[in-house]
Design a protein around this motif. Sequence first.
Motif, PDB file in Angstrom:
ATOM      1  N   UNK A   1      -2.368  -1.146   8.807  1.00 54.75           N
ATOM      2  CA  UNK A   1      -2.093   0.024   9.640  1.00 54.75           C
ATOM      3  C   UNK A   1      -1.946   1.295   8.806  1.00 54.75           C
ATOM      4  N   UNK A   2      -1.258   1.194   7.676  1.00 54.29           N
ATOM      5  CA  UNK A   2      -1.078   2.363   6.797  1.00 54.29           C
ATOM      6  C   UNK A   2      -2.427   2.826   6.252  1.00 54.29           C
ATOM      7  N   UNK A   3      -3.243   1.874   5.830  1.00 56.39           N
ATOM      8  CA  UNK A   3      -4.552   2.222   5.276  1.00 56.39           C
ATOM      9  C   UNK A   3      -5.446   2.823   6.348  1.00 56.39           C
ATOM     10  N   UNK A   4      -5.392   2.248   7.553  1.00 57.45           N
ATOM     11  CA  UNK A   4      -6.188   2.782   8.656  1.00 57.45           C
ATOM     12  C   UNK A   4      -5.762   4.203   8.997  1.00 57.45           C
TER      13      UNK A   4
ATOM     14  N   UNK B   1      -0.408   3.473  -2.154  1.00 61.29           N
ATOM     15  CA  UNK B   1       0.664   2.726  -2.807  1.00 61.29           C
ATOM     16  C   UNK B   1       1.488   1.899  -1.824  1.00 61.29           C
ATOM     17  N   UNK B   2       1.957   2.483  -0.685  1.00 57.39           N
ATOM     18  CA  UNK B   2       2.676   1.631   0.281  1.00 57.39           C
ATOM     19  C   UNK B   2       1.821   0.491   0.805  1.00 57.39           C
ATOM     20  N   UNK B   3       0.546   0.778   1.104  1.00 57.43           N
ATOM     21  CA  UNK B   3      -0.323  -0.281   1.627  1.00 57.43           C
ATOM     22  C   UNK B   3      -0.496  -1.398   0.606  1.00 57.43           C
TER      23      UNK B   3
ATOM     24  N   UNK C   1       3.033  -7.975  -1.350  1.00 58.42           N
ATOM     25  CA  UNK C   1       4.113  -8.805  -0.824  1.00 58.42           C
ATOM     26  C   UNK C   1       3.591  -9.897   0.082  1.00 58.42           C
ATOM     27  N   UNK C   2       2.604  -9.550   0.919  1.00 58.08           N
ATOM     28  CA  UNK C   2       2.024 -10.547   1.823  1.00 58.08           C
ATOM     29  C   UNK C   2       1.328 -11.652   1.046  1.00 58.08           C
ATOM     30  N   UNK C   3       0.555 -11.265   0.026  1.00 61.37           N
ATOM     31  CA  UNK C   3      -0.169 -12.255  -0.754  1.00 61.37           C
ATOM     32  C   UNK C   3       0.730 -13.190  -1.529  1.00 61.37           C
ATOM     33  N   UNK C   4       1.947 -12.742  -1.835  1.00 59.73           N
ATOM     34  CA  UNK C   4       2.910 -13.574  -2.558  1.00 59.73           C
ATOM     35  C   UNK C   4       3.695 -14.475  -1.607  1.00 59.73           C
TER      36      UNK C   4
ATOM     37  N   UNK D   1       3.322  -9.995   8.876  1.00 55.94           N
ATOM     38  CA  UNK D   1       3.721  -8.639   9.274  1.00 55.94           C
ATOM     39  C   UNK D   1       3.466  -7.636   8.153  1.00 55.94           C
ATOM     40  N   UNK D   2       3.722  -8.043   6.921  1.00 52.24           N
ATOM     41  CA  UNK D   2       3.454  -7.152   5.794  1.00 52.24           C
ATOM     42  C   UNK D   2       1.953  -6.833   5.697  1.00 52.24           C
ATOM     43  N   UNK D   3       1.129  -7.848   5.921  1.00 59.37           N
ATOM     44  CA  UNK D   3      -0.322  -7.629   5.875  1.00 59.37           C
ATOM     45  C   UNK D   3      -0.749  -6.660   6.961  1.00 59.37           C
TER      46      UNK D   3
END
Length: 259
Positions: free
Chosen positions: A42-45, A11-13, A19-22, A35-37
Amino acid sequence: MTWSSFIWFALPAMLLWGGAGTLIYKPAARRAAEWLMLLGIAVFAAFIVALWVGLERPPLRTMGETRLWYSFFLALVGYVTYKHWKYPWLLSFSALVAIVFGVINLLKPEIHSKSLMPALQSYWFVPHVTVYILSYAMLGAATIAALLQIRKLGRSVSDPKLFGLMDNLVYAGFGFLMLGMLMGCFWAKAAWGHYWSWDPKETWAFVTAGVYLAYIHMRLRPVHPRLTAWVLPVAFILLLITWVGVNYLPSAQGSIHVY
């Protein structure tokens, strides 16, 4: 770490990627979008690494586990290619598809034992699957670029920069695809005593690689640009059949590639 913890990372990722895509379409906010991307990646990794440790094996065995890597690599490839070519749509598309695969894994979680069957207990396992998933991410991005180019060509407009993006993604993706196939041959020799058996998945992989090779040859002689661009969506459909569809064919039952 187990699958039950996936939601607290996914969910955070996905929110970060959304947010990055928008924001990427707003020039003043593009640095924040980058930075959001990166934070989402990093969270997913972090979850993939933690799951690897928790399972005591690489999370690459099942379709659900490979979807983790597809989300990760697609987001990563989208970010890297955006940094190089500066197409906002590329980062936005990568973020969207990464989110879609994350949602699929949330709705259809897969929990498996720590053990791997003997055929998968090979040092070729991790590089073979990882390289393939990376190639799928690159070739998926190339397909979207091709569809945009087809739209432009329909209006009698060609974007040489977009063709350049398609070519570079295909060259890199095809290279990884062939590397994965080569690793698979060595793995098959070690596990079953032969490099190639024309198994249904191997046959479809061969056809898919042949179509991508046809695109490369067509680009070396830049004629019929619209027909050339259409090769990539067709090739990606074949790739999806190789990855997922073959498993449902009657001829694939009992295949060494269906676990």
